[in-house]
Design an enzyme around this catalytic site. Structure first.
Site, PDB file in Angstrom:
ATOM      1  N   ASN A 174     -23.383 -23.214  12.730  1.00 10.24           N
ATOM      2  CA  ASN A 174     -23.124 -24.537  12.177  1.00 10.24           C
ATOM      3  C   ASN A 174     -24.230 -25.518  12.542  1.00 10.24           C
ATOM      4  OD1 ASN A 174     -20.089 -26.588  11.998  1.00 10.24           O
ATOM      5  ND2 ASN A 174     -22.149 -27.107  11.405  1.00 10.24           N
ATOM      6  N   THR A 175     -24.360 -25.798  13.839  1.00 13.20           N
ATOM      7  CA  THR A 175     -25.270 -26.849  14.282  1.00 13.20           C
ATOM      8  C   THR A 175     -26.712 -26.615  13.835  1.00 13.20           C
ATOM      9  OG1 THR A 175     -23.855 -27.109  16.218  1.00 13.20           O
ATOM     10  CG2 THR A 175     -26.011 -28.173  16.308  1.00 13.20           C
ATOM     11  N   LYS A 220      -9.899 -18.507  12.945  1.00 12.92           N
ATOM     12  CA  LYS A 220     -10.892 -18.340  14.017  1.00 12.92           C
ATOM     13  C   LYS A 220     -10.234 -18.881  15.282  1.00 12.92           C
ATOM     14  CE  LYS A 220     -15.280 -20.098  15.712  1.00 12.92           C
ATOM     15  NZ  LYS A 220     -16.427 -20.991  15.478  1.00 12.92           N
ATOM     16  N   GLY A 250     -23.524 -25.034  20.193  1.00  8.80           N
ATOM     17  CA  GLY A 250     -24.359 -26.200  19.963  1.00  8.80           C
ATOM     18  C   GLY A 250     -25.658 -26.251  20.737  1.00  8.80           C
ATOM     19  N   ALA A 309     -21.956 -18.826  17.546  1.00  5.66           N
ATOM     20  CA  ALA A 309     -22.319 -19.907  18.470  1.00  5.66           C
ATOM     21  C   ALA A 309     -23.643 -19.669  19.185  1.00  5.66           C
ATOM     22  CB  ALA A 309     -21.247 -20.148  19.512  1.00  5.66           C
ATOM     23  N   GLY A 310     -24.364 -20.760  19.340  1.00  4.79           N
ATOM     24  CA  GLY A 310     -25.581 -20.749  20.138  1.00  4.79           C
ATOM     25  C   GLY A 310     -26.851 -20.415  19.382  1.00  4.79           C
TER      26      GLY A 310
END
Lengths: 265, 65
Positions: free
Chosen positions: A210-211, A100, A161, A188-189
């Site tokens: 992830n977050t 990645k 995040g 992301a996001g």
């Protein structure tokens, strides 16, 4: 159940959720999240070894026990050269050509440096890597990335995040329509399952997050919720969603409506 | 000889990168190395003679998103 597995670089993946391994409150919560999500791909990184603290070895043994495909990242790299060196180091450690590719341009937004990204992707592709570039919805950059060797693109939904979801759905939809055959992963996001479902309904092929899972009150439970949302969004896309209308249109047949002519008596 | 290991200045006696990496052998993990921004494979470490001022990166697996 939706049809068709996700295929990237010749590998079929049963799950359209790719999961990050950072920020979990405990190793058990990571294991639970991986299990409940059904993911087959987990991202991870390389960081400076601090001899003696044991953190790296503990994590490494744990991640190996999960039996998932690894997708190392170049997180934190600010130049193409840094990303290329990190990728080479990751390939040796993790024994995979998958990488990645992240080249970060700005501390506040963590937005990709598209110029450095294209440079890194070209060099890494030439060196036999199978790249997963973290990019924006910029179509020009996307074309350059594909020309440079990328077979998958990973546009952001929002800054890493933030959990703000799809900040620019118009641009994401344009990207989807412009590259109908390219596997596209929103990376992301994403903050909640409905964000992921919305991207999948648009026709995105997968979600990397992830977050939103790791920082949830109950990461394994949230991982399961995301898995269901992604599957639902994919099924909805395959089922063909109706077009929006400006005016109301009754769903119950008008023919045979009782009392229809009563006021005309 | 003064070098920088993972961003910290250190006075070392090891002559090669491989010798330096022996510090990490007690860890049941794998490491990857770079010197002055260039990746050094596991097979190249023995022949990499360290020089004063070298910036050495020794990395290992960690969590990531």
């Amino acid at each position: 159940m939706p049809d068709g597995a996700l295929k990237v670089y010749g590998v079929e993946l049963g799950s359209r959720l790719l999961l990050g391994s950072a920020l979990y409150p405990s190793p058990d919560s990571l294991s639970g999240a991986v299990k409940n999500s059904g993911t087959e791909v987990v991202t991870l990184s390389l960081r400076r070894e601090t001899s003696g603290d044991g953190a790296a070895s503990t994590f490494w043994e744990h991640i190996k026990s999960l039996n998932v495909r690894l997708l190392p990242n170049t997180a934190g790299c600010r130049t193409a050269k840094e990303a290329i060196t990190t990728a080479l180091m990751a390939r040796e450690v993790f024994s995979t050509n998958w990488i990645k590719v992240e080249v970060i341009a700005n501390d506040d937004t963590l937005q990709p440096d598209l110029f450095g990204l294209v440079e890194a992707v070209r060099e890494l592709s030439d060196q036999g890597f199978q790249v997963f570039p973290y990019t924006t919805e910029d179509l020009g950059a996307a074309e350059r990335l594909l020309s440079a060797g990328a077979e998958v693109l990973m546009p952001w939904g929002a800054p890493i995040g933030t959990g703000r979801g799809l900040m620019n759905p118009y641009a994401l939809m344009t990207m989807r329509n412009y590259f109908p055959e390219v596997p596209l992963v929103v990376d992301a996001g994403i903050g909640k399952p409905s964000h992921a479902a919305a991207a999948m309904e648009m026709g995105y092929d997968a979600i990397l997050l992830n977050t939103a899972v790791a920082r949830a009150g109950n990461p394994p439970l949230m991982a399961g919720a995301f898995a269901k949302a992604i599957e639902a969004g994919r099924a909805a896309h395959e089922a063909l969603i109706i077009e929006e209308r400006d005016m109301a249109s009754p769903s119950t047949p008008q023919a045979g409506t009782p009392f229809f002519d009563l006021e005309n008596l | 000889m003064q070098v920088e290991i993972n961003g910290k200045s250190e006075d070392i006696t090891e002559a090669t990168l491989e010798e330096l990496c022996k510090r990490y052998l007690d860890l049941p993990t794998v490491i990857a190395t770079a010197v002055n921004g260039t990746f050094i494979t596991v097979h190249e470490r023995a022949e990499l003679i360290l020089q004063p001022g070298d910036k050495i990166e020794i990395l290992s697996p960690r969590q990531g998103g």
